[in-house]
Design a protein around this motif. Structure first.
Motif, PDB file in Angstrom:
ATOM      1  N   HIS A  76      41.115  76.305  37.874  1.00  0.00           N
ATOM      2  CA  HIS A  76      41.318  77.390  38.843  1.00  0.00           C
ATOM      3  C   HIS A  76      42.048  78.576  38.229  1.00  0.00           C
ATOM      4  O   HIS A  76      43.238  78.491  37.927  1.00  0.00           O
ATOM      5  N   HIS A 126      41.816  83.289  37.862  1.00  0.00           N
ATOM      6  CA  HIS A 126      41.239  84.552  38.319  1.00  0.00           C
ATOM      7  C   HIS A 126      41.221  85.536  37.160  1.00  0.00           C
ATOM      8  O   HIS A 126      41.967  85.387  36.195  1.00  0.00           O
ATOM      9  N   LYS A 140      34.703  78.771  46.368  1.00  0.00           N
ATOM     10  CA  LYS A 140      36.143  78.941  46.535  1.00  0.00           C
ATOM     11  C   LYS A 140      36.396  79.518  47.930  1.00  0.00           C
ATOM     12  O   LYS A 140      35.761  80.500  48.331  1.00  0.00           O
ATOM     13  N   HIS A 166      46.159  73.961  44.364  1.00  0.00           N
ATOM     14  CA  HIS A 166      47.643  73.960  44.430  1.00  0.00           C
ATOM     15  C   HIS A 166      48.231  72.708  45.093  1.00  0.00           C
ATOM     16  O   HIS A 166      49.442  72.617  45.259  1.00  0.00           O
ATOM     17  N   ASP A 215      45.704  78.960  37.374  1.00  0.00           N
ATOM     18  CA  ASP A 215      45.840  80.063  38.314  1.00  0.00           C
ATOM     19  C   ASP A 215      46.302  81.339  37.604  1.00  0.00           C
ATOM     20  O   ASP A 215      47.247  81.997  38.058  1.00  0.00           O
TER      21      ASP A 215
HETATM   22 ZN   LIG Z   1      44.449  81.257  42.769  1.00  0.00          ZN
END
Ligand SMILES: [Zn+2]
Length: 250
Positions: A19, A21, A101, A161, A213
């Motif tokens: 995960h 971005h 997602k 998370h 993340d």
């Molecule tokens: Zn995220």
């Protein structure tokens, strides 16, 4: 356990980041990373591939098309967007995206709302999992993801998370995953190293996966948590690499 040089230990394990971005996030957080900067970081920390998502989706489509060996797409969909099912079909068919997602907090709906059902049904048809942000009331609580898992028992869902920064939500993510065999956990932003080992041993060795993340967290910090959790090197290979590879069929 940490007698070995820490940076060597962190880099020793081959990883797939479940995960992350790309792009710039303003607002409260003021962080950002370009696709090339993320790839440099992946090279430095022995990350073979990263599962990336952006909203809107275009930047992640472009990045996956440009670097198909390094990036795997998760299609960040807004259930309120009337075109979301077409966006998903295009992402999977034409850009080889491997997951959906959902960010219920960001887009203000509950994971078990009816607006999610058409996306869940299409994901099931396409045989790809949902990856759902968890950890913030009222829109992304593990109990609501548990209810969605109950409605779609054959659809795998990853709680991104795994409850995030709040101990009660972390525990509820673990409790929900114990109850529903189609629930998986992802570790980014979750501070309790002990819960990684607990999840691996009590829920299932293939149901917890590591994620970074980016650009919110530093790779060294996120990688250290599984390493100090008490898992063996062989078990760490599942968390860092094997489990996401298996679930996303990479
Ligand atoms: Zn995220």
């Amino acid at each position: 356990m940490l007698e070995q040089n820490l940076s060597e230990r962190i880099k020793q394990f081959k990883k797939i980041d479940a995960h992350s971005h790309i792009g710039y996030f303003g607002s409260w957080c003021d962080v950002g990373i370009t696709p090339e900067e993320l790839i440099d970081q992946m090279d430095e920390y022995n990350v073979e591939k990263s599962v990336i998502c952006t909203y809107p989706i275009q930047d992640s489509l472009d990045a996956v098309d440009k670097y198909p060996d390094r990036f795997v797409g998760a299609a960040w969909l807004n259930p309120m967007d009337p075109n979301c099912l077409d966006i998903l079909k295009d992402a999977v068919k034409n850009h080889n995206f491997k997951a959906v997602k959902l960010h219920p907090l960001e887009q203000a709906y509950c994971p078990n709302d009816e607006c999610v059902f058409p996306i869940a049904e299409l994901a099931q048809e396409l045989e790809i999992p949902l990856m759902i942000h968890t950890g913030h009331p009222p829109f992304s609580l593990p109990w609501s993801v548990g209810q969605l898992a109950d409605i779609y028992p054959d659809l795998p869902m990853v709680m991104i998370h795994m409850g995030h920064g709040n101990g009660m939500f972390i525990q509820s993510a673990i409790d929900m995953a114990k109850k529903y065999p189609n629930l998986y956990l992802e570790t980014s932003g979750m501070p309790m190293h002990t819960k990684i080992k607990e999840a691996y041993r009590d829920i299932g060795s293939d149901r917890i996966m590591w994620g970074l993340d980016a650009p919110f967290h530093h790779p060294a910090v996120e990688m250290l948590k599984p390493i100090v959790s008490g898992l063996t090197d062989e078990e760490l290979e599942d968390v860092f690499y094997n489990n996401v590879k298996k679930l996303l069929k990479l």
